[in-house]
Motif scaffolding. Structure first.
Motif, PDB file in Angstrom:
ATOM      1  N   MET A 285      -6.424   2.345   6.276  1.00  0.00           N
ATOM      2  CA  MET A 285      -7.124   1.925   4.846  1.00  0.00           C
ATOM      3  C   MET A 285      -8.377   1.828   4.941  1.00  0.00           C
ATOM      4  N   MET A 286      -9.156   1.867   5.839  1.00  0.00           N
ATOM      5  CA  MET A 286     -10.654   1.921   6.080  1.00  0.00           C
ATOM      6  C   MET A 286     -10.975   3.505   5.827  1.00  0.00           C
ATOM      7  N   LEU A 287     -10.182   4.392   6.421  1.00  0.00           N
ATOM      8  CA  LEU A 287     -10.615   5.769   6.126  1.00  0.00           C
ATOM      9  C   LEU A 287     -10.065   6.074   4.681  1.00  0.00           C
ATOM     10  N   TYR A 288      -9.093   5.566   4.078  1.00  0.00           N
ATOM     11  CA  TYR A 288      -8.531   5.888   2.853  1.00  0.00           C
ATOM     12  C   TYR A 288      -9.632   5.360   1.807  1.00  0.00           C
ATOM     13  N   ARG A 289     -10.206   4.393   1.837  1.00  0.00           N
ATOM     14  CA  ARG A 289     -11.144   3.589   0.960  1.00  0.00           C
ATOM     15  C   ARG A 289     -12.705   4.496   1.346  1.00  0.00           C
ATOM     16  N   PHE A 290     -12.926   4.804   2.311  1.00  0.00           N
ATOM     17  CA  PHE A 290     -14.154   5.718   2.795  1.00  0.00           C
ATOM     18  C   PHE A 290     -14.074   6.991   1.902  1.00  0.00           C
TER      19      PHE A 290
ATOM     20  N   SER B 184      -0.845   9.161   4.969  1.00  0.00           N
ATOM     21  CA  SER B 184      -0.649  10.238   6.315  1.00  0.00           C
ATOM     22  C   SER B 184      -1.642  10.899   6.616  1.00  0.00           C
ATOM     23  N   ALA B 185      -2.401  11.662   5.649  1.00  0.00           N
ATOM     24  CA  ALA B 185      -3.570  12.399   6.091  1.00  0.00           C
ATOM     25  C   ALA B 185      -4.671  11.340   6.732  1.00  0.00           C
ATOM     26  N   TYR B 186      -4.695  10.083   6.217  1.00  0.00           N
ATOM     27  CA  TYR B 186      -5.631   9.136   7.138  1.00  0.00           C
ATOM     28  C   TYR B 186      -5.088   8.572   8.243  1.00  0.00           C
ATOM     29  N   MET B 187      -3.971   8.966   8.665  1.00  0.00           N
ATOM     30  CA  MET B 187      -3.156   8.627   9.795  1.00  0.00           C
ATOM     31  C   MET B 187      -3.410   9.622  10.851  1.00  0.00           C
ATOM     32  N   TYR B 188      -3.724  10.856  10.188  1.00  0.00           N
ATOM     33  CA  TYR B 188      -3.659  12.038  11.288  1.00  0.00           C
ATOM     34  C   TYR B 188      -4.710  11.732  12.440  1.00  0.00           C
ATOM     35  N   PRO B 189      -6.119  11.490  11.991  1.00  0.00           N
ATOM     36  CA  PRO B 189      -6.896  11.286  13.093  1.00  0.00           C
ATOM     37  C   PRO B 189      -6.542  10.292  13.978  1.00  0.00           C
TER      38      PRO B 189
ATOM     39  N   TYR C 275       0.806  -1.281   0.042  1.00  0.00           N
ATOM     40  CA  TYR C 275      -0.017  -0.082  -0.159  1.00  0.00           C
ATOM     41  C   TYR C 275       0.787   1.389   0.149  1.00  0.00           C
ATOM     42  N   LEU C 276       1.991   1.271   0.899  1.00  0.00           N
ATOM     43  CA  LEU C 276       2.660   2.366   0.831  1.00  0.00           C
ATOM     44  C   LEU C 276       3.546   2.584  -0.534  1.00  0.00           C
ATOM     45  N   ASP C 277       3.862   1.538  -1.125  1.00  0.00           N
ATOM     46  CA  ASP C 277       4.407   1.803  -2.442  1.00  0.00           C
ATOM     47  C   ASP C 277       3.730   2.159  -3.606  1.00  0.00           C
ATOM     48  N   ASN C 278       2.273   1.634  -3.527  1.00  0.00           N
ATOM     49  CA  ASN C 278       1.472   2.134  -4.527  1.00  0.00           C
ATOM     50  C   ASN C 278       0.779   3.395  -4.325  1.00  0.00           C
ATOM     51  N   ILE C 279       0.115   3.642  -3.260  1.00  0.00           N
ATOM     52  CA  ILE C 279      -0.597   4.671  -2.708  1.00  0.00           C
ATOM     53  C   ILE C 279       0.441   5.999  -2.180  1.00  0.00           C
TER      54      ILE C 279
END
Length: 155
Positions: free
Chosen positions: A73-78, A47-52, A37-41
Motif C-alpha cells: 500500500m505504501m508503494l501504491y500511494r507513492f 499486484s503490480a506493487y507486490m512485484y518488487p 483495499y482488494l475490493d476497492n482497488i
C-alpha cells in the motif's frame, strides 16, 4: 473467436486472496482492511506493487522476508502521488503548448480566427474534410447533451 485461449481462472473473493497472499509469505496485519483495499482497488492493480516484494524467480509468486501488505500500500500511494505530481506538471506544459499553437499563428496572420480560414492551410481539401468531421462530432455531442438534458430535467 475460436482461436482465443480460454480463460480458466475462477473468481476469487478478497478473503480468499488474503489467504493466498499469506500462504505465499506476505504479512497482512489487518485482514479486513486488506480485503477492503482488494475490493476497492482490485487485486490485479495492486499486484503490480507486490512485484518488487517477490523473491526471484518472480514466477514462483513467493514473497521476500519482511514483505508486508502495508509496504504494498505504501508503494501504491507513492505511485499515486507521483502520478498526480507528474500530471500536474504535464498539464502546465500542455497549457503552454496549446497557447503557443493558437497564439503564434494568430499573431503571424493577425487573425484570431485563423484556425477557421482555409487559406492558411496547404491542403484546402484536407482542411474542409477536417472541418466537416469536427462539425459532425460537435453536432453529435450537442444531440447527446440535449437528449441527456431533456431526460434529466423534463417533468
Amino acid at each position: 473467436m475460436a482461436h482465443l485461449i480460454p480463460f480458466i481462472k475462477q473468481l476469487t473473493s478478497s478473503a480468499e486472496l488474503v489467504t493466498l497472499l499469506r500462504s505465499r509469505g506476505l504479512f497482512i496485519e489487518d485482514q479486513r482492511k486488506a480485503e477492503d483495499y482488494l475490493d476497492n482497488i482490485g487485486y490485479y492493480r495492486l499486484s503490480a506493487y507486490m512485484y518488487p516484494l517477490l523473491k526471484t524467480p518472480k514466477t514462483a509468486h513467493i514473497f521476500k522476508e519482511g514483505a508486508t501488505f502495508k509496504k504494498v500500500m505504501m508503494l501504491y500511494r507513492f505511485d499515486k502521488k507521483l502520478r498526480l505530481l507528474m500530471f500536474n506538471e504535464i498539464e502546465k506544459i500542455e497549457i503552454v503548448v496549446r497557447r503557443a499553437v493558437m497564439q503564434i499563428p494568430a499573431e503571424m496572420t493577425n487573425d484570431p480566427f485563423w484556425l477557421t480560414t482555409p487559406a492558411y492551410f496547404l491542403d484546402s481539401a484536407k482542411f474542409n474534410e477536417t472541418m466537416r468531421a469536427i462539425s459532425g462530432e460537435y453536432a453529435k455531442s450537442k444531440e447527446v447533451f440535449i437528449h441527456h438534458f431533456k431526460n434529466t430535467y423534463s417533468n
